[in-house]
Every structure is written in C-alpha cells, then in structure tokens.
Design a protein around this motif. Structure first.
Motif, mmCIF file in Angstrom:
data_model
loop_
_atom_site.group_PDB
_atom_site.id
_atom_site.type_symbol
_atom_site.label_atom_id
_atom_site.label_comp_id
_atom_site.label_asym_id
_atom_site.label_seq_id
_atom_site.Cartn_x
_atom_site.Cartn_y
_atom_site.Cartn_z
ATOM 1 N N THR A 144 -8.668 -6.000 8.963
ATOM 2 C CA THR A 144 -9.395 -4.751 8.719
ATOM 3 C C THR A 144 -8.860 -3.924 7.546
ATOM 4 O O THR A 144 -9.661 -3.329 6.816
ATOM 5 N N PRO A 145 -7.528 -3.865 7.301
ATOM 6 C CA PRO A 145 -7.085 -3.090 6.129
ATOM 7 C C PRO A 145 -7.517 -3.710 4.813
ATOM 8 O O PRO A 145 -7.628 -3.005 3.794
ATOM 9 N N HIS A 146 -7.761 -5.015 4.802
ATOM 10 C CA HIS A 146 -8.089 -5.702 3.557
ATOM 11 C C HIS A 146 -9.581 -5.664 3.244
ATOM 12 O O HIS A 146 -9.998 -6.081 2.156
ATOM 13 N N VAL A 147 -10.392 -5.197 4.203
ATOM 14 C CA VAL A 147 -11.837 -5.069 3.956
ATOM 15 C C VAL A 147 -12.255 -3.604 4.057
ATOM 16 O O VAL A 147 -13.427 -3.289 4.289
ATOM 17 N N ASP A 148 -11.262 -2.710 3.897
ATOM 18 C CA ASP A 148 -11.502 -1.264 3.847
ATOM 19 C C ASP A 148 -12.107 -0.698 5.130
ATOM 20 O O ASP A 148 -12.800 0.326 5.101
ATOM 21 N N MET A 149 -11.829 -1.338 6.258
ATOM 22 C CA MET A 149 -12.252 -0.783 7.543
ATOM 23 C C MET A 149 -11.227 0.191 8.098
ATOM 24 O O MET A 149 -11.556 1.068 8.895
ATOM 25 N N ASP A 163 -6.929 1.955 7.414
ATOM 26 C CA ASP A 163 -5.731 2.085 6.590
ATOM 27 C C ASP A 163 -4.546 1.348 7.194
ATOM 28 O O ASP A 163 -3.609 0.963 6.487
ATOM 29 N N GLY A 169 0.808 -1.217 0.000
ATOM 30 C CA GLY A 169 0.000 0.000 0.000
ATOM 31 C C GLY A 169 0.837 1.261 0.000
ATOM 32 O O GLY A 169 2.054 1.242 -0.203
ATOM 33 N N THR A 174 -7.339 6.096 9.141
ATOM 34 C CA THR A 174 -8.013 5.317 10.175
ATOM 35 C C THR A 174 -7.130 4.152 10.609
ATOM 36 O O THR A 174 -6.535 3.467 9.766
#
Length: 296
Positions: free
Chosen positions: A155-160, A162, A111, A123
C-alpha cells in the motif's frame, strides 16, 4: 466445557499437539467437522478460524479459546485477570509459548517517515484497525487508518498509505518490500483465553493446570542415578534439582558400601555438563529421560 481451537493454518498442528500432551486427545473426526470429542467426556473441541475464536468465546459458543493475542486484541478488550476485566473483555489466562510474532509500524525505508510522530495527519493501512487505533491513542498521534484485507506491504508503494501496521516474524517480507520498522505495536503469541465468568470454573482450572504442566516440562529432563551415600552432599551440590533432589536408600553394593538412588529435574541445557560432574563425584547408572508434564 468447549475449547475453540484453530481449524487450519500454522497454529492448528501445534495446538492439537498441546492438547495431546496435556492429556486431551482429540478423537478422529471427518474433514470440516465443526466439533470433536476428547478423551474427557466433559471437554469438547470447536474448530474455527483463528480470527473468529475470540468472538466465539465472547458469545458463549466456547468457554475458552486458543489463538493469537493479536487476534484477541483486534476483536475487543483483553484483561490480565477476571477482576480487571470489563464487560466483553477476554481474560488472558496463559501464554502458550508458540506462534510468536509482532505487529509493527513500518514505512518506506527511503521515505520521510522516521517516527510515529511524522504520521500526524497521514494514513496507515492495516488488517488490524482496532489495534492500530489503540496504538495511535497511546502515542497521541492523529492519523487515518485504512482497513485492507491483504498485501498490506504494497500500500505505501501505490500511494494508498504513508505507512502500515502489519505482522512480522522474521522481517523478511518487510525488507523485500523496502519497508523499515518504525515502532513495535504489539508483541503477540498464542494464548489461552476465557470469559471472565468461567475463569473460576473447576474444569477451566483443570485445563489450565494441564497446559501449565506441559509448559513447565519443556526444556527440562529427569535424571536418575545411583551414588555412594558418603558422597551425597557432593551430588547435591551438582544437582540441586527442583526443590532439591529426591534421595532413596538402596541395597549395599557387592563390597558392602551404602548406595542411594538420586532423582532430580534439571534444565536440558545443563544435562551435558551435569553428567560429567556427576561421574566425577561417583554417580553411576545415570539415566536421562524426557518429561511429558510437570505440575509445580
């Protein structure tokens, strides 16, 4: 005095082992029992979740507690001494030397997040929101903190989020989830904590000394041997020991030569080489034993 200890999980067995080695044998109890007596009638053990132990100590349900620094820091302030403690702070009395881990800031390895500064306006997901906010304040970055209760690394992989702040011991879980460490947030290990108002209590000081004696004995061995008196200086050169070896006169051997008994504490890693050197300067009957406790 009441000591709060983890009731289960990876910290439970090492903590009970520490109490045992310190001379505070915990009496057998039924499963799920909240309290247990020890061989000291003035000391009781309270079993609790590791995350709840700091609050038990703060609220007075226990006088001291054994849990990770990460848990204590998440629950509120932690001070290095009673004099430095503010209201509600726990005092970090002793690093007990196990349960080591890190809280780290991590982001997807492919990323755009390469430093904490890149998270400004972003986030962060974590199970440690208080520690994370303190960290962001220290580094001067304004980011949103989202509290999650599990599977933080997803969480970073499900857009919850950064990035995440999570515990790591080996880094394997982060690598599996294609996350790269951006920064260290907190180095943690299991500590002995107390409220500031009980730090100087004689029983607390007694327990602290007992734990310190166990830690001081770790990695050390006790050597005993006989040596010719005329070669004592050579022996001392080999094993200076803890403040110098203890030397005692013994009866002369069958040839009438004077002998001394020499006792010393040495580092375990040095035992192999030390024994060879001792033999070369005439030491005999060398005995190596473990040390359970060592009061320095």
């Amino acid at each position: 005095m009441r000591i709060a200890v983890p009731n289960k999980g990876r910290l439970h067995d090492p903590t009970l082992s520490l109490l045992e080695r310190a001379g505070l044998h915990v009496e057998e109890t039924a499963d799920r029992q909240l309290y247990a007596d020890t061989v000291d009638p003035d000391v009781t053990v309270l079993f609790a979740r590791a995350a709840d132990i700091p609050e038990y100590v703060r609220d007075g349900a226990a006088d001291v507690g054994i849990t990770g620094l990460d848990q204590a820091a998440e629950s509120g302030g932690v001070a290095d001494s009673a004099s430095a403690a503010e209201e509600g702070d726990l005092v970090d009395l002793l690093d007990l030397g196990y349960g080591s881990c890190k809280l780290v800031l991590a982001a997807p390895e492919d990323g755009d997040i390469e430093s904490v500064a890149d998270l400004a306006g972003g986030t962060i997901a974590t199970e440690f929101p208080a520690v994370t906010r303190d960290y962001l304040d220290r580094v001067g970055v304004d980011a949103d903190v989202v509290t999650v209760t599990g599977a933080t690394e997803l969480t970073p992989h499900v857009d919850m989020a950064d990035a995440i702040v999570d515990i790591t011991s080996t880094g394997t879980t982060l690598k599996v989830n294609r996350l790269a460490v951006i920064d260290d947030v907190l180095d943690s290990s299991v500590r002995l904590f107390a409220r500031s108002d009980v730090v100087d209590d004689p029983k607390v000081e007694q327990v602290l000394t007992a734990f310190e004696s166990v830690l001081a004995a770790d990695g050390r061995r006790y050597l005993m041997m006989n040596a010719p008196k005329e070669r004592l200086d050579e022996v001392k050169d080999v094993i200076p020991g803890l403040g110098g070896p203890t030397v005692m006169n013994v009866e002369a051997d069958e040839d009438g030569n004077g002998m001394v008994a020499v006792h010393a504490v040495v580092e375990e890693r040095d035992v192999f080489a030390t024994i060879s050197e001792l033999k070369s300067v005439g030491a005999t009957g060398i005995l190596v034993t473990e040390i359970e406790r060592l009061v320095e």
